[in-house]
Write a protein that holds these residues in place. Structure first.
Motif, PDB file in Angstrom:
ATOM      1  N   ASN A 144      44.144  48.939  44.393  1.00 34.66           N
ATOM      2  CA  ASN A 144      43.912  47.571  44.193  1.00 34.66           C
ATOM      3  C   ASN A 144      42.951  46.994  44.816  1.00 34.66           C
ATOM      4  N   HIS A 146      39.664  45.783  46.230  1.00 35.54           N
ATOM      5  CA  HIS A 146      38.527  45.876  45.798  1.00 35.54           C
ATOM      6  C   HIS A 146      38.060  47.029  44.847  1.00 35.54           C
ATOM      7  N   LEU A 148      37.809  49.540  41.834  1.00 39.80           N
ATOM      8  CA  LEU A 148      37.360  49.101  40.313  1.00 39.80           C
ATOM      9  C   LEU A 148      38.481  50.245  39.599  1.00 39.80           C
ATOM     10  N   SER A 149      38.888  49.698  38.361  1.00 40.38           N
ATOM     11  CA  SER A 149      39.712  50.220  37.532  1.00 40.38           C
ATOM     12  C   SER A 149      38.673  51.082  36.785  1.00 40.38           C
ATOM     13  N   GLU A 152      36.412  49.205  34.387  1.00 37.42           N
ATOM     14  CA  GLU A 152      35.415  48.490  35.152  1.00 37.42           C
ATOM     15  C   GLU A 152      34.352  49.456  35.483  1.00 37.42           C
ATOM     16  N   ASN A 181      33.568  39.885  29.805  1.00 36.98           N
ATOM     17  CA  ASN A 181      34.567  39.707  30.529  1.00 36.98           C
ATOM     18  C   ASN A 181      34.619  40.711  31.664  1.00 36.98           C
ATOM     19  N   ARG A 182      34.410  41.761  31.058  1.00 39.27           N
ATOM     20  CA  ARG A 182      34.575  42.964  32.091  1.00 39.27           C
ATOM     21  C   ARG A 182      33.401  42.840  33.120  1.00 39.27           C
ATOM     22  N   GLN A 184      32.327  40.413  34.261  1.00 43.97           N
ATOM     23  CA  GLN A 184      32.623  39.266  35.280  1.00 43.97           C
ATOM     24  C   GLN A 184      33.727  39.701  36.354  1.00 43.97           C
ATOM     25  N   GLN A 185      34.824  40.559  35.650  1.00 46.10           N
ATOM     26  CA  GLN A 185      35.562  41.175  36.745  1.00 46.10           C
ATOM     27  C   GLN A 185      34.947  41.977  37.703  1.00 46.10           C
ATOM     28  N   GLU A 188      33.112  39.947  40.310  1.00 46.30           N
ATOM     29  CA  GLU A 188      34.030  39.565  41.388  1.00 46.30           C
ATOM     30  C   GLU A 188      34.369  40.643  42.340  1.00 46.30           C
ATOM     31  N   LYS A 189      34.679  41.855  41.836  1.00 40.38           N
ATOM     32  CA  LYS A 189      35.340  43.047  42.724  1.00 40.38           C
ATOM     33  C   LYS A 189      34.100  43.384  43.698  1.00 40.38           C
TER      34      LYS A 189
END
Lengths: 238, 238
Positions: A144, A146, A148-149, A152, A181-182, A184-185, A188-189
Motif C-alpha cells: 500500500n 506509496h 503503485l498498483s 497505476e 483519474n488514474r 491523478q492517483q 498523489e502517490k
DNA sequence: TTTTGTCTTGCGGGATCCCGCATATTTTGC
DNA sequence: GCAAAATATGCGGGATCCCGCAAGACAAAA
C-alpha cells in the motif's frame, strides 16, 4: 548437467563461471553468452535448463531474454544476478515469471557463500531464492502506502513513453476521463504536488515531473522503458 | 606516488588495483573507496593527485565526486572508467573538467593493455586519453546534424526534471516564448513528430516524448537527472 | 435489501502547452 | 560597417492537460 551464463561483463562472467564450478560439481558443462540475444540463441541450441542471467545488458536486457527463454521452455530455471534492486527490475521479473517456474534473484554484492547457496537451491532443489533486499523492495511496492498498483504502474509507463491521454485511453480501452483519474492517483502517490516546499504552485508540469520522480525513485528505469518502447512499437504494427 | 581508486563493484575494484600495481611500479600506495562520498573524503584526506573513478555508482556518482575533487585541487589527474559511453556521461564529464586539467575516459570493456597504457599516459605523462568510442560520441554530439547544442541540452534537462515553461523561463532568464522556441528546436532534433509513421497525429505528448526519446538515445540518463535534480534543489534554496 | 466503497464516465472550465506570424535584438560573415 | 542569419520577444488561438463535481455500475460488507 549444463549451465548457461548470460552476462556482458567479462569480469563478472568469469567470476560466475568460477562460482558455478565450485558450487555445482555435478555440472559438467558451462557455456557463456555476453548479451541477451546470443543468450537466447545459446539457450535454444543447448536446450539449457539452468541459466544465470544478468539484467541490464546493453545489447538486449536480461528480462527480455528471460521472457523468450521461458516462452520456449517454461520449466527452465533462471537465476537473476543483478547490480541493483530497482523496483523496476523486480516488477519486470515478476511480470514474466511463468506459472510455477523456479527462479532466483540475487544481487552482485552478496557474498560468495550466498551466491553458491542460491545456485544450489535454484538449480538442484528447484527452490526459489530471492535476496533479502529484493524482497524488501517487493514488499514496499505492494505494501500500500506509496506503492503503485499495477493499473497505476501501467499508466505510468505509458505516460513515460510520451503518449497522450487520448492515446492511452485507446490502448487501455478506457474513457479519457478514467485515464486522467488514474493519472491523478499517480500524481498523489508520487508526491508530485510541489514537494519542494519552496516557491509556489505551477512550477512543475505534473506529467513530466511524475516521470522524473519515478525515475529517481527507481520505480522506472531506462531498461524498463526500452522494453515498453519495443512493446509499443510492436503493438502499433497490428 | 599514491593512487586512489573509487569504484563500487568489488570485482572491478580489485581488478583495477591489480592493474595499477602492474602498470605503475613507481606507485607505492593504492587506496580504495567504494562510493563517491568516501571517494571525496579519501581524496581530501590523502591529498591524492591520481584518481581512477567509476561513473555510475549508486551512492554518489562519479561525476559529482570528481567535481568536488577538482574544485578542491584542480590539478588532480582523474581517469574515468565507465561501463558505457552514453552521451550523457560524456557531456557530464566535459562539463566539469577544469581548465587545463588532465584526465582520461576509458571503457571497462577495453583490454588490459589499453587500460595500463591509459594509466601511464594520464598519471605519468599528464596526457589526456579518451577512448576511441567515447571520442565518437563526442564528435557526433557536437557535429551538428541531430546533435543538441548546449542551450538545447539545458532546456532538455529542465524539461526532464518536470519544470513548466514558466519555471524554466525564470531559471534561465528568458521570456516564456523563447523557452517554447527552444523546445520546438528540441522536438525537431529529437524527431518527436510522429516518428511512428503509423497512426496519426496527436499520439504523443511532445514534452514527455522528448524525454523518452532522449533517454532511449542515451542523451540523458538517470545519472544525469540525479545530478540535475540535486542542482535544482540547491538552486531553489537560494 | 441496503449500505458503503471503488471504479468508470461525462461535463465544464481554467491553466498550460504547442506553434504560426510579426517584430526587435544580437551575432556572424564579409 | 552593413547585410544576412540566428535568436529573443510579443500576441493570439486551438488543442491538451488538470481537476472539481456528479451521476451510474458493480462488488463486498452490513
Amino acid at each position: 548437467m549444463r549451465v548457461l551464463i548470460v552476462e556482458d561483463d567479462a569480469l563478472h562472467r568469469s567470476y560466475l563461471h568460477e562460482a558455478v564450478r565450485a558450487a555445482l560439481p555435478e555440472c559438467d558443462d558451462v557455456i557463456e553468452a555476453d548479451n541477451g540475444f546470443s543468450g537466447e540463441v545459446q539457450a535454444r541450441k543447448a536446450r539449457s535448463e539452468h541459466v544465470v542471467m544478468d539484467l541490464q545488458m546493453s545489447e538486449r536486457n536480461g528480462i527480455e531474454a528471460a521472457r523468450t527463454i521461458w516462452r520456449e521452455r517454461p520449466d527452465t530455471k533462471i537465476l537473476f544476478w543483478s547490480n541493483y534492486s530497482d523496483e523496476a527490475y523486480v516488477r519486470g521479473v515478476a511480470r514474466i515469471v511463468p506459472e510455477g517456474a523456479t527462479y532466483g534473484y540475487v544481487l552482485k554484492s552478496t557474498s560468495d557463500e550466498r551466491l553458491k547457496l542460491a545456485l544450489r537451491s535454484v538449480f538442484i532443489e528447484s527452490q526459489c531464492v530471492i535476496d533479502r533486499e529484493v524482497r524488501g523492495i517487493q514488499q514496499k511496492s505492494l505494501g500500500n502506502a506509496h506503492g503503485l498498483s499495477d493499473a497505476e504502474y501501467e499508466i505510468l509507463v505509458d505516460v513515460a513513453l510520451g503518449l497522450t491521454d487520448k492515446a492511452i485511453a485507446q490502448r487501455k480501452k478506457l474513457s479519457l476521463r478514467s485515464v486522467q483519474n488514474r493519472l491523478q492517483q499517480l500524481y498523489e502517490k508520487l508526491d508530485v504536488y510541489h514537494p519542494t516546499g519552496q516557491g509556489g504552485e505551477g512550477w512543475y508540469n505534473l506529467r513530466t515531473r511524475a516521470v522524473a520522480v519515478a525515475l529517481s525513485r527507481k520505480v522506472l528505469n531506462s531498461n524498463a522503458l526500452e522494453r515498453a518502447e519495443r512493446d509499443l512499437q510492436e503493438g502499433l504494427k497490428s
